[in-house]
Design a protein around this motif. Structure first.
Motif, short mmCIF file in Angstrom:
data_model
loop_
_atom_site.label_atom_id
_atom_site.label_comp_id
_atom_site.label_asym_id
_atom_site.label_seq_id
_atom_site.Cartn_x
_atom_site.Cartn_y
_atom_site.Cartn_z
N HIS A 36 0.82 -1.22 0.00
CA HIS A 36 0.00 0.00 0.00
C HIS A 36 0.86 1.28 0.00
O HIS A 36 0.45 2.29 -0.55
N ASN A 37 2.06 1.24 0.59
CA ASN A 37 2.91 2.44 0.58
C ASN A 37 4.29 2.17 -0.02
O ASN A 37 5.14 3.04 0.00
N ARG A 38 4.46 0.93 -0.55
CA ARG A 38 5.67 0.55 -1.27
C ARG A 38 6.94 0.71 -0.43
O ARG A 38 7.95 1.20 -0.89
N ILE A 39 6.87 0.26 0.82
CA ILE A 39 8.01 0.32 1.71
C ILE A 39 8.52 -1.09 2.00
O ILE A 39 7.75 -1.95 2.44
N ALA A 40 9.81 -1.30 1.73
CA ALA A 40 10.48 -2.54 2.12
C ALA A 40 11.15 -2.27 3.46
O ALA A 40 11.82 -1.26 3.64
N TYR A 41 10.96 -3.19 4.40
CA TYR A 41 11.40 -2.93 5.77
C TYR A 41 11.97 -4.19 6.41
O TYR A 41 11.74 -5.31 5.94
N LEU A 42 12.68 -3.99 7.49
CA LEU A 42 13.12 -5.08 8.33
C LEU A 42 12.43 -4.89 9.67
O LEU A 42 12.53 -3.83 10.30
N GLY A 43 11.66 -5.90 10.07
CA GLY A 43 10.91 -5.85 11.31
C GLY A 43 11.36 -6.92 12.28
O GLY A 43 12.46 -7.48 12.14
N MET A 44 10.50 -7.22 13.23
CA MET A 44 10.82 -8.18 14.29
C MET A 44 9.81 -9.31 14.31
O MET A 44 8.61 -9.05 14.24
N ARG A 45 10.30 -10.53 14.46
CA ARG A 45 9.40 -11.66 14.65
C ARG A 45 8.79 -11.61 16.04
O ARG A 45 7.66 -12.01 16.24
N GLN A 46 9.58 -11.15 17.01
CA GLN A 46 9.10 -11.10 18.39
C GLN A 46 9.45 -9.75 19.00
O GLN A 46 10.59 -9.31 18.94
N LEU A 47 8.45 -9.10 19.56
CA LEU A 47 8.63 -7.78 20.18
C LEU A 47 9.11 -7.97 21.62
O LEU A 47 8.39 -8.55 22.43
N PRO A 48 10.32 -7.50 21.94
CA PRO A 48 10.79 -7.64 23.33
C PRO A 48 9.90 -6.85 24.30
O PRO A 48 9.46 -5.75 23.99
N GLU A 49 9.65 -7.43 25.45
CA GLU A 49 8.82 -6.78 26.46
C GLU A 49 9.39 -5.42 26.86
O GLU A 49 8.65 -4.45 27.02
N ALA A 50 10.71 -5.32 26.97
CA ALA A 50 11.34 -4.04 27.35
C ALA A 50 11.08 -2.96 26.30
O ALA A 50 10.86 -1.80 26.65
N LEU A 51 11.08 -3.33 25.03
CA LEU A 51 10.78 -2.37 23.97
C LEU A 51 9.32 -1.94 24.04
O LEU A 51 9.00 -0.75 23.92
N GLN A 52 8.43 -2.89 24.23
CA GLN A 52 7.01 -2.57 24.38
C GLN A 52 6.79 -1.62 25.55
O GLN A 52 6.05 -0.65 25.45
#
Length: 192
Positions: A89-105
């Protein structure tokens, strides 16, 4: 930079900023993907993961954002960017996370709560930390042969030791980012 400019606006967000070695690794992945996806590779010096996007605010309100970040007492933590993707939808290639660390959340939640309590509007979509590697990517080319469907050789991992407040402006050469505040996290990471 003067914080007293009346009537002027700034586009701002809190972010995690990779160190030089990890920025170079992320940029290398972007260049590899670019061969298949085309588009515009994000400049190495601007790679980041947004924590809380605030948007346009009056410059005379910047000091309150700088102040509210002062009291954050979060221990440093490790993050793994280990999942590639491309949003059509916005044509963005990205690197994300499979698992969100609790500390980051928790860091995101505390910052968002403080920003909201200070009367700022923040982005309402769910928190999905990612690093934009390519804009205007040909996401329709994401076939099984496309590198975006394969995991990078290794996850891009770093220990988050601080977070930043960034002022963004858009020019002819894309976005320009200026870090206007940096806050260290506590040195002792929690043990697993």
């Amino acid at each position: 930079m003067s914080l007293d400019s009346r009537g002027e606006k700034a586009r701002v967000f809190f972010a995690l900023w990779p160190d030089a070695a990890n920025a170079a690794r992320l940029h290398a992945i972007a260049q590899q993907w670019h061969r298949s996806l085309g588009g515009r590779v994000t400049r190495e010096d601007t790679l980041h993961a947004t924590l809380v996007f605030i948007g346009d605010i009056a410059l005379d309100r910047l000091q309150s954002l700088l102040d509210l970040a002062e009291g954050i007492q979060t221990p440093s933590f490790d993050i793994d960017f280990d999942a590639g993707g491309c949003w059509k939808h916005n044509r963005i290639a990205y690197l994300g996370m499979r698992q969100l660390p609790e500390a980051l959340q928790n860091l995101h939640f505390e910052l968002a709560a403080r920003v909201g309590a200070a009367g700022f509007e923040i982005e309402k979509r769910p928190f999905s930390p990612h690093i934009t590697l390519i804009r205007k990517a040909a996401c329709g080319n994401a076939t099984t042969e496309n590198p975006i469907n394969k995991n990078p050789a290794e996850p891009v991992t770093w220990t988050v030791r601080d977070f930043v407040l960034v002022k963004s402006s858009i020019g002819a050469n894309g976005s320009r980012y200026e870090q206007i505040g940096r806050w260290p996290l506590l040195e002792d990471k929690p043990t697993s």
